[in-house]
Design an enzyme around this catalytic site. Structure first.
Site, PDB file in Angstrom:
ATOM      1  N   CYS A 271       3.661  -0.063  -8.213  1.00  0.00           N
ATOM      2  CA  CYS A 271       4.127  -1.436  -8.048  1.00  0.00           C
ATOM      3  C   CYS A 271       4.661  -1.964  -9.377  1.00  0.00           C
ATOM      4  O   CYS A 271       3.940  -1.987 -10.373  1.00  0.00           O
ATOM      5  CB  CYS A 271       2.980  -2.318  -7.556  1.00  0.00           C
ATOM      6  SG  CYS A 271       3.533  -3.912  -6.986  1.00  0.00           S
TER       7      CYS A 271
ATOM      8  N   CYS B  57       0.873  -1.175   0.000  1.00  0.00           N
ATOM      9  CA  CYS B  57       0.000   0.000   0.000  1.00  0.00           C
ATOM     10  C   CYS B  57       0.909   1.224   0.000  1.00  0.00           C
ATOM     11  O   CYS B  57       2.130   1.098  -0.028  1.00  0.00           O
ATOM     12  CB  CYS B  57      -0.993  -0.019   1.170  1.00  0.00           C
ATOM     13  SG  CYS B  57      -0.297   0.135   2.811  1.00  0.00           S
TER      14      CYS B  57
ATOM     15  N   CYS C 163      -2.002   1.367  -4.166  1.00  0.00           N
ATOM     16  CA  CYS C 163      -0.700   1.978  -4.471  1.00  0.00           C
ATOM     17  C   CYS C 163      -0.610   2.408  -5.932  1.00  0.00           C
ATOM     18  O   CYS C 163       0.421   2.888  -6.370  1.00  0.00           O
ATOM     19  CB  CYS C 163       0.454   1.064  -4.087  1.00  0.00           C
ATOM     20  SG  CYS C 163       0.636  -0.425  -5.069  1.00  0.00           S
TER      21      CYS C 163
END
Length: 142
Positions: A94, A16, A90
């Site tokens: 990522c 996150c 997020c």
């Protein structure tokens, strides 16, 4: 019948933004519920200075201690080393690597909320972690 695996059957990375609430609670539940069957990591794209105290307290209420955890920065190597990458708000931070299973869990952000507001988020995370464990166990049994 093949012998039972002696080490982790899968590795999971929870990501996150701040690695201070959702991902820490998810990692805490997975560690607690799966024992040594699953290698657990968590990280954040912009890690906070500490784990959210309301998340720590909400987890303590259900017997899971995450008070010693510290937010960690998302490292591409952690993604590469994981079988499952579970993102929680997020966005595009990522990195994507082939061969990984990516799941995006849409969960409310516990940042700035009190323990009463964090409890339903905690409970939803636990239910999703239990489903994930069932999926990992089913895959390992194949």
């Amino acid at each position: 019948m093949p012998p039972a695996p002696t080490g982790p059957v899968a590795s999971v990375l929870f990501v996150c933004v701040h690695n201070a609430g959702r991902s820490q609670m998810a990692a805490g539940f997975l560690t607690h519920l799966a024992g040594g069957r699953v290698e657990v990591r968590s990280a954040g794209s912009l890690p906070a200075g500490q784990v959210n105290p309301a998340a720590v307290e909400a987890m303590r209420e259900v017997g899971v201690d995450i008070s010693a955890e510290r937010p960690k920065v998302l490292d591409p190597e952690a993604v590469r080393a994981s079988d499952y990458v579970i993102t929680m708000g997020c966005g595009d931070a990522c990195p994507i690597f082939p061969g990984k299973k990516y799941l995006d869990w849409q969960l409310a952000d516990p940042a700035g909320r009190d323990v009463a507001a964090v409890r339903p988020i905690r409970d939803e995370i636990r239910a999703r972690v239990e489903e994930l464990i069932a999926e990992i166990d089913a895959a390992a049994a194949r």
